[in-house]
Design a protein around this motif. Structure first.
Motif, short mmCIF file in Angstrom:
data_model
loop_
_atom_site.label_atom_id
_atom_site.label_comp_id
_atom_site.label_asym_id
_atom_site.label_seq_id
_atom_site.Cartn_x
_atom_site.Cartn_y
_atom_site.Cartn_z
N TYR A 1 14.52 -30.15 1.07
CA TYR A 1 14.05 -28.89 0.48
C TYR A 1 13.40 -27.99 1.68
O TYR A 1 12.73 -28.52 2.46
N VAL A 2 13.95 -26.64 1.76
CA VAL A 2 13.63 -26.00 2.76
C VAL A 2 13.59 -24.31 2.40
O VAL A 2 14.19 -23.87 1.63
N VAL A 3 11.99 -23.86 2.77
CA VAL A 3 11.96 -22.52 2.58
C VAL A 3 12.24 -21.91 4.06
O VAL A 3 11.24 -21.95 4.71
N THR A 4 13.25 -21.05 4.25
CA THR A 4 13.23 -20.57 5.71
C THR A 4 12.74 -19.13 5.78
O THR A 4 12.64 -18.69 6.95
N ASP A 5 12.34 -18.55 4.49
CA ASP A 5 11.52 -17.43 4.63
C ASP A 5 10.85 -17.00 3.46
O ASP A 5 11.08 -17.61 2.47
N SER A 6 9.67 -16.49 3.66
CA SER A 6 8.72 -16.13 2.53
C SER A 6 8.11 -14.74 2.91
O SER A 6 7.27 -14.80 3.73
N ILE A 7 8.02 -13.67 1.91
CA ILE A 7 7.07 -12.56 2.33
C ILE A 7 6.41 -12.37 0.95
O ILE A 7 6.98 -12.34 -0.17
N GLN A 8 5.00 -12.13 0.85
CA GLN A 8 4.31 -11.61 -0.43
C GLN A 8 3.38 -10.58 -0.03
O GLN A 8 2.28 -10.78 0.84
N GLU A 9 3.69 -9.44 -0.22
CA GLU A 9 2.86 -8.16 0.11
C GLU A 9 2.64 -7.63 -1.10
O GLU A 9 3.22 -7.45 -2.17
#
Length: 451
Positions: A149-157
């Motif tokens: 399981y991979v999270v390759t990008d994550s943004i929380q603004e």
């Protein structure tokens, strides 16, 4: 209210039948064909400035050991993170190997310099704690089976900013909420063809979700001073949502011509099977001056939804690793993402340029219990530097970690940091590009177990 609007009209009914819904007022017919152009307008102004992540491919490095080595892992890949980097490498995982979640704190910061006047920068910041990798491998049959399981990008603004005393404005308020993540999960299998050659494949389920709400309000000073009662208001609101899912196969090969040298290669591409895109946009300018927020004219509202699917680039990775001694290792990677067109962006889509990146890594065992790792890497923009319609910043990074080993487990603490300076077009089209600075930092803590 000022009545403007010299935007060229289009026949959207042929492009997105029954997809556009607009305000039931006197502008509804006038703006019927503007839904797709407004996506471009929204994407090229403060109200809809896209974050830098879709312009880069290496915002988050994957895997403990790989991250510390700058991502130069295609020719190594002998632990569960190899399921992502090069599945052919996991043939060397001879026992059940579990790589615990890599808990990573990921922060990005983008500064557009002097956008609101000399010395008045506009900053966009994101910080999130994400379990960005989990993988397990186990020998099955003639090869090795894995799941990751991979999270390759994550943004929380989530930003609320108010600027006072801006020229000719009593106040300028920006409320921004932007969340987007890219997930992949799926099985892998690898087998050894002979003593020197192995091959492997991963089949990932690909899912991307993104939602952004950007609200801006300007209180204009008519010349009598703040609070004089003759001020006016400009307001711009943009909401976008894009969800997509599909599959992303990864095919890898590993060749070890001698005991000290390993060469690896992998190829991958996400194929989107389903997508949902949504846009809501409204803008009302000033009646006492030229509009800063609505140069395209007043728009009561435009609502658009469609199922246009994005194309993704083909990614090719080549790597080499030199095992100088049982204690010292050097590795290098070069990767290329092909050019393509992002049809969801802009009137005619966004031309995404082919992009090269390199990474160099090293590992040194101080003794049987401790090891240090380090790396350098590039994260170049896939946007054009000739005509700056989107952020163009090439990032250059470093990484390092310290690992502690026991008989069946390891614990790693490390970081990666990248920074770059370039140009962006955060103001409405027609303005000069703005100088911008972008930074990414990730701190990770993880553990691995072998049974």
């Amino acid at each position: 209210m000022k009545q403007t609007g010299n935007v060229e009209q289009h026949d959207s009914s042929a492009m997105c039948p029954e997809a556009v819904r607009q305000g039931p007022i006197n502008h509804r017919n006038k703006w019927r064909g503007l839904a797709r152009p407004l996506i471009l307008l929204a994407a090229t102004s403060l109200a809809g400035a896209a974050v830098a992540d879709e312009y880069h491919y290496r915002d988050i490095l994957i895997g403990t050991r790989a991250s510390a080595m700058g991502g130069a892992y295609t020719a190594i890949s002998d632990d569960p993170s190899g399921l992502y980097h090069n599945p052919a490498g996991i043939v060397h995982a001879s026992e059940l190997n579990l790589s615990g979640s890599v808990n990573a704190w990921h922060r990005t910061r983008v500064t557009y310099e002097d956008v609101l006047g000399d010395g008045r920068d506009w900053n966009r910041e994101s910080g999130t704690l994400i379990p960005n990798f989990f993988g397990i491998t186990q020998p099955v049959g003639p090869g090795v089976l894995g799941f990751s399981y991979v999270v390759t990008d994550s943004i929380q603004e989530d930003q609320d900013q108010t600027f006072l005393d801006v020229e000719n404005r009593e106040r300028f308020t920006i409320n921004l909420n932007d969340n987007q993540s890219v997930y992949k999960l799926g099985p892998s299998y690898a087998w050894q063809v002979n003593d020197q050659l192995s091959v492997g494949v991963s089949l990932y389920f690909h899912f991307r979700e993104q939602e952004e709400i950007n609200n801006q309000l300007i209180v204009l000073d008519a010349g009598s001073g703040p609070g004089a009662g003759d001020s006016d208001i400009e307001w711009r609101y943009v909401q976008t949502q894009n969800d997509e899912w599909g599959i992303k196969p990864v095919i890898g090969i590993m060749w070890e011509p001698d005991d000290r040298l390993a060469l690896g290669a992998s190829i991958r591409q996400a194929n989107v099977a389903s997508a949902e895109n949504y846009l809501f946009f409204t803008c009302h300018g000033s009646s006492i001056s030229d509009s800063a927020l609505c140069p395209e004219g007043d728009i009561d509202y435009v609502e658009l939804s469609d199922d246009i699917r994005r194309d993704h680039p083909v990614e090719i990775r080549l790597g080499a690793a030199w095992f100088h001694s049982p204690r010292f290792l050097l590795s290098a990677d070069i990767s290329y993402h092909t050019a393509h067109t992002d049809v969801v962006r802009g009137v005619d889509g966004r031309d995404v340029e082919g992009t090269w990146n390199i990474a160099l890594g090293s590992e040194y065992y101080l003794n049987n219990q401790w090891a240090v790792r380090s790396g350098v890497f590039t994260n170049r923009a896939n946007t054009s530097s000739d005509v700056v319609a989107h952020d163009h910043v090439n990032l250059y990074g470093i990484s390092a970690s310290l690992a502690r080993f026991t008989r069946n487990s390891s614990l790693d603490l490390g970081f990666s940091y990248s920074r770059g300076r370039g140009e962006g077009q955060v103001l409405p089209a027609g303005n000069e590009p703005q100088t911008m600075v972008a930074e990414n930092i990730t701190i990770f803590l993880s553990s691995s177990y072998t049974f």
